[in-house]
Motif scaffolding. Structure first.
Motif, short mmCIF file in Angstrom:
data_model
loop_
_atom_site.label_atom_id
_atom_site.label_comp_id
_atom_site.label_asym_id
_atom_site.label_seq_id
_atom_site.Cartn_x
_atom_site.Cartn_y
_atom_site.Cartn_z
N TRP A 114 -23.29 41.73 -32.55
CA TRP A 114 -24.15 42.63 -33.32
C TRP A 114 -23.74 44.07 -33.03
N LYS A 115 -24.29 44.99 -33.79
CA LYS A 115 -24.06 46.41 -33.59
C LYS A 115 -25.18 46.98 -32.73
N SER A 116 -24.79 47.74 -31.69
CA SER A 116 -25.79 48.43 -30.89
C SER A 116 -26.26 49.68 -31.61
N ILE A 126 -31.91 45.42 -26.91
CA ILE A 126 -32.93 45.42 -27.97
C ILE A 126 -32.29 45.28 -29.35
N SER A 127 -31.07 45.80 -29.51
CA SER A 127 -30.40 45.60 -30.81
C SER A 127 -30.02 44.14 -31.00
N GLY A 128 -29.71 43.44 -29.90
CA GLY A 128 -29.46 41.99 -29.99
C GLY A 128 -30.72 41.23 -30.34
N VAL A 129 -31.84 41.64 -29.74
CA VAL A 129 -33.13 41.03 -30.08
C VAL A 129 -33.45 41.26 -31.55
N ASP A 130 -33.27 42.50 -32.02
CA ASP A 130 -33.57 42.81 -33.43
C ASP A 130 -32.63 42.08 -34.38
N TYR A 131 -31.39 41.89 -33.95
CA TYR A 131 -30.43 41.14 -34.78
C TYR A 131 -30.94 39.71 -35.01
#
Length: 657
Positions: A402-404, A494-499
């Protein structure tokens, strides 16, 4: 029937989720055996390796040596003594195996026939043996050990009892020679290096057996690791010459086949060696100007062997690990192992360099001892550790990316329940590795600290992010959290969680995070910085970088990542410390810490616990008596894992346990 038996109690503990019976329990996971340190015999016909298992009766992880035939795959256990037997090494003629054993408490050298029989002790050194090498003649063993107390040391203890003068009382590590291996009783060791000028690290004997190349630092204190330089000792007169003294650590010498040159790993004058690439360099054995070889390899190059075909080294490439060869003349690098997703580590080689043994696995496989021809990779698997999982229905692992927040690409390992249903939204538990230059891989290993298989069987997705700073992604990626620890790490998590939420896979109201060491620090940062998580678990984590710096045994780590000390860079220390955001804290937090932790001193845990308590945030702290930075006994590991299981069962699943 005893309805309160341990098995029944454990079943009550882990719940009644329909798929749970098909996953290994916490005890079963801890009890999983693992293999490591394969050592190929000089002729390539046999592999000696170690097998580690949980010994519940003695509350220890015991290690023994096994032997496998590379042609037939037949194998047998070679050592059977109580305590651990490790570090097998073949004699040059292949007729003997030397190894270290703690059967007499302190590690001592033993030799044994690889066909079996009784092991014979060959050392009885007061402080125990640290490491050893065979001489090419097979008639001598060279070992390193901490120097014993001298008369004045013993008199001081007798007069004053025991005390330590900080940054002054050091016991150096030096080299010793055993040259009477055929006697019934252990021989007296001859000191090869002495004094307080340096402390020896790794070492290797020259092909003709007349010299020893070794690295040594100012003293054994880890804060002086950057002072490690290269030396050559002549066995005939024990004269020692320093041949490499670059800024940063110079380590791990390896002789060329003709004994004229030495390869070694170096920071190459880079003072920020914690996150910069370690390079392979060469130098004439008599000294001179080093020549760096691996400037084009954007990862740490782990030097292994110098054969007639080239210099062999290993390294990570994202979530894979491979063997490489470099031509020291042309600097051409070739990858020798395949396919791309292979995870291969811990290599050893036959005397002619044509065959190798290693620990290998593909995604969703258990690591096994394997062998192959070096020039034409075609692995043969010799062990069967994977059969331990045959009776269980285990989770599956896949690499996701994913993108951070700042646009950097982040990868992680997504672990799904065996009966994963893409139409469902699952709770998500984030398990964060340490390091920060650690890495999570998609192979299957026994759970430690966090019961991942139990969480997945209970109905959760588990994400193991390779956040900025992780190994495998190059030096620029490893430096992304310099002066940005916690903040950048949190963005990656958190960006991984949101992904995953955006993919429709995760229930956004049921997310938790946990980790040990640097993973514990990031979990502590999540605790105070964010209200997105329902619960966290902080294992041996940092809560205040100033507190950490003032108490840790590895202060250079902090100075490099935060670019200074708390006295001259207070703003960076403050913005990267979880405790700075304590007024935001709302997340129920479990804190687990070893009582004697020197790497992340327990003051960090007490500081976080009290601050959370003062703010009215639910917190529980568990101290593991007698342990340092890691938990090294199975019964204590059981408590760590069960404690985490209960914590997240309560706050993610709403259970009352």
């Amino acid at each position: 029937m005893n309805y309160f038996s341990p098995l029944i109690l454990l079943a009550c503990l882990v719940g009644t989720y329909a798929g749970l019976a098909q996953a290994p329990t916490i005890d079963q996971s801890i009890a999983m055996k693992s293999v490591s340190n394969p050592q190929l015999s000089p002729n390539g016909r046999w592999v000696a390796y170690t097998l580690t298992r949980a010994n519940w009766d003695d509350n220890a992880y015991d290690t023994d040596i096994w032997i496998a035939n590379t042609a037939t795959g037949d194998k047998f256990q070679l050592t059977h003594s109580k305590k651990s037997n490790s570090s097998p090494a073949w004699s040059p003629d292949g007729k003997w195996l030397a190894f270290l054993s703690t059967r007499d408490e302190k590690a001592q050298l033993y030799v044994i026939s690889p066909t079996g029989g009784e092991a014979r002790p060959v050392s009885k050194f007061e402080t125990g043996v640290t490491a050893f090498k065979w001489s090419p003649t097979g008639k001598q063993l060279i070992f390193s050990a901490t120097v014993p107390d001298i008369k004045t040391d013993k008199e001081r203890k007798e007069k004053y009892s025991d005390y330590e003068v900080v940054r002054d009382d050091y016991k150096m590590v030096h080299l010793y020679l055993l040259d009477s291996l055929d006697k019934e009783k252990p021989a007296v060791a001859k000191a090869l290096t002495k004094g307080i000028g340096f402390s020896v690290g790794s070492f290797v004997v020259s092909p003709d057996g007349k010299k020893i190349a070794f690295d040594a630092s100012k003293n054994p204190d880890i804060i002086n690791g950057h002072t490690s330089d290269l030396y050559v000792l002549t066995l005939g007169d024990t004269i020692t010459r320093k041949i490499v003294s670059l800024k940063g650590p110079d380590q791990n010498p390896v002789w060329s086949p003709d004994g004229q040159q030495i390869a070694f790993t170096t920071a190459n004058e880079n003072e920020f060696y914690f996150y910069s690439n370690r390079l392979i360099a060469t130098i004439p054995a008599t000294g001179g100007t080093p020549k760096t070889l691996t400037n084009t390899f954007d990862e740490n190059a782990s030097l292994l062997e110098w054969t007639v075909s080239g210099i062999l080294f290993s390294g990570y490439q994202k979530t894979a690990a491979h063997l490489f060869s470099i031509d020291p003349a042309s600097l051409k690098i070739d990858r020798l192992t395949k396919p791309d997703k292979l995870i291969a580590t811990q290599f050893s080689f036959s005397k002619d360099g044509r065959q190798m043994a290693f620990v290998g696995a593909m995604p969703n496989q258990y690591p096994e001892i394997q062998t192959s021809i070096v020039s034409a990779f075609a692995p043969r698997v010799l062990t069967d550790m994977g059969t331990q999982l045959a009776s269980y229905k285990t989770a599956t692992r896949e690499v996701v990316s994913w993108k951070s927040v700042d646009g950097n690409d982040i990868e992680g390992i997504l672990i799904k329940p065996a009966n994963y249903d893409p139409a469902r939204k699952y709770p998500l538990l984030v398990v964060i590795h340490g390091g920060p230059t650690g890495i999570d891989l998609p192979s299957v290993t026994a759970d430690r600290y966090y019961p991942v298989e139990q969480f997945a069987a209970k109905g959760a997705l588990v994400l193991r992010p390779n956040y900025r700073g992780s190994a495998g992604y190059g030096s620029k990626f490893r430096a992304l959290n310099v002066k940005n620890l916690g903040l950048g790490d949190y963005d990656d998590v958190i960006s991984g969680v949101d992904y995953l939420i955006g993919k429709g896979m995760v229930d956004k109201d049921k997310v938790g995070a946990m980790g040990w060491s640097q993973g514990g620090y990031i979990s502590a940062f999540i605790t105070t910085y964010s209200d997105r998580f329902k619960a966290t678990s902080v294992g041996a984590g940092i809560s205040n970088w100033a507190t950490y710096y003032q108490n840790t045994d590895i202060t250079p780590f902090t100075r490099q990542y935060l670019q200074g000390t708390p006295w001259d860079n207070a703003d960076v220390y403050q913005k990267t410390s979880p405790i700075s955001y304590i007024n935001r804290a709302k997340t129920p937090t479990l804190i687990q810490h070893g009582e004697l932790d020197k790497r992340v001193p327990i003051a960090n845990a007490y500081e976080l616990r009290l601050a959370l308590e003062d703010k009215g945030v639910p917190v529980k702290m568990v101290v593991y008596k007698g342990f340092g930075h890691g938990i090294t006994k199975p019964k204590s590991m059981r408590q760590v894992m069960e404690e985490n299981y209960r914590w997240f069962s309560k706050y993610i699943w709403g259970e009352s346990l």
